[in-house]
Scaffold this motif. Structure first.
Motif, PDB file in Angstrom:
ATOM      1  N   ALA A 241       1.056  -3.124   1.156  1.00 34.56           N
ATOM      2  CA  ALA A 241       0.808  -1.786   1.710  1.00 34.56           C
ATOM      3  C   ALA A 241      -0.101  -1.809   2.935  1.00 34.56           C
ATOM      4  N   LEU A 242      -0.743  -2.943   3.214  1.00 36.50           N
ATOM      5  CA  LEU A 242      -1.729  -2.996   4.317  1.00 36.50           C
ATOM      6  C   LEU A 242      -1.150  -2.530   5.660  1.00 36.50           C
ATOM      7  N   PRO A 243      -0.009  -3.091   6.124  1.00 41.93           N
ATOM      8  CA  PRO A 243       0.498  -2.655   7.432  1.00 41.93           C
ATOM      9  C   PRO A 243       0.915  -1.195   7.447  1.00 41.93           C
ATOM     10  N   LYS A 244       1.448  -0.718   6.321  1.00 44.20           N
ATOM     11  CA  LYS A 244       1.874   0.684   6.226  1.00 44.20           C
ATOM     12  C   LYS A 244       0.677   1.608   6.380  1.00 44.20           C
TER      13      LYS A 244
END
Ligand SMILES: [Mg+2]
Length: 250
Positions: A241-244
């Motif tokens: 989920a980090l890039p999102k």
């Protein structure tokens, strides 16, 4: 000659937890076993630490101590004080009842093991399934020894394992599987009652309803008669989920 191995036993079922004695006895041939457990049951205490009252460590016979604290306190007092000259392995359990899927978030058994891993000591949490409210701890104790023997060989870096043993006699256990956590579903009822003075009180029963039988999970392995072994990470970051989230405008 190699130094005797030093093993710390902790739990969340407390001094009178029925899985404590079978675990201590099974591990005894592997080295010096010291147990520090809560003086009363602290199941579902999660990773609670006692910061605002004094902790007292009381001996209860050779190699057995109780504290007026939580499972995670037991791991800290054990590693940082009682066995500060060195701990090779921490074994948490044997818990009365499974700790599978989302149980690991609530479990004091798992929290005590993860506290040890956070302090740099290899650790394993062991939980035994119940049949008709009763536990047969023989298979769990024997498998705890096998895991302990393996972890005592390394690796040197912290490792945290969660082990669940089906509610079966040892001869009926089919083997073991390395699997991820499954999904356990609880009923979501909060019981609301009235006390004798007419005031409301609440009782969170948290009764287990069912586990989703997803392949490759602890729940499906245990349901099929296998012991589940799940390596747990100490870092709960959702890496996918980090890039999102980084792209969101707050
Ligand atoms: Mg417990």
């Amino acid at each position: 000659m190699a130094r005797e191995k030093r093993i710390l036993v902790v739990n969340d079922d407390g001094l009178h937890g029925e899985g404590l004695a079978p675990l201590r006895e099974a591990l005894a041939p592997l080295g010096k076993v010291t147990a520090i457990v809560p003086e009363r049951e602290r199941s579902a205490a999660s990773h609670c630490l006692t910061l605002h009252k004094p902790l007292r460590l009381k001996p209860h016979g050779p190699g057995l101590y109780a504290i007026n604290g939580t499972p995670a306190d037991c791991a800290r007092i054990g590693v940082l004080h009682l066995m500060r000259s060195g701990v090779d392995l921490v074994v948490s359990g044997i818990n009365r009842g499974h700790n599978m899927g989302s149980d690991v978030i609530y479990s004091g058994t798992v929290a005590a093991a993860s506290e040890a891993a956070m302090l740099g000591v290899p650790a394993v949490a062991v939980s035994q399934g119940l049949k008709g409210g009763k536990g047969d701890y023989r298979a769990a104790a024997a498998f705890a020894v096998r895991v302990a023997q393996r972890l005592l060989k390394g690796p040197k870096r912290p490792v945290l394992l969660n082990v669940n043993v089906p509610a079966l006699p040892p001869e009926s256990v089919k083997g073991w599987k390395t699997v991820r956590l499954g999904e356990r579903l609880y009923d979501q009822n909060v019981a609301v009652r009235r006390d004798p003075r007419g005031d409301h009180y609440f009782w969170m029963a948290g009764r287990w309803v069912r586990g989703r039988d997803l392949p490759g999970t602890d729940i499906s392995a245990v349901r099929a008669g296998y012991i589940s072994v799940t390596p747990l990470a100490l870092d709960p970051t959702d890496v996918a989920a980090l890039p999102k989230v980084a792209a969101w405008r707050f």
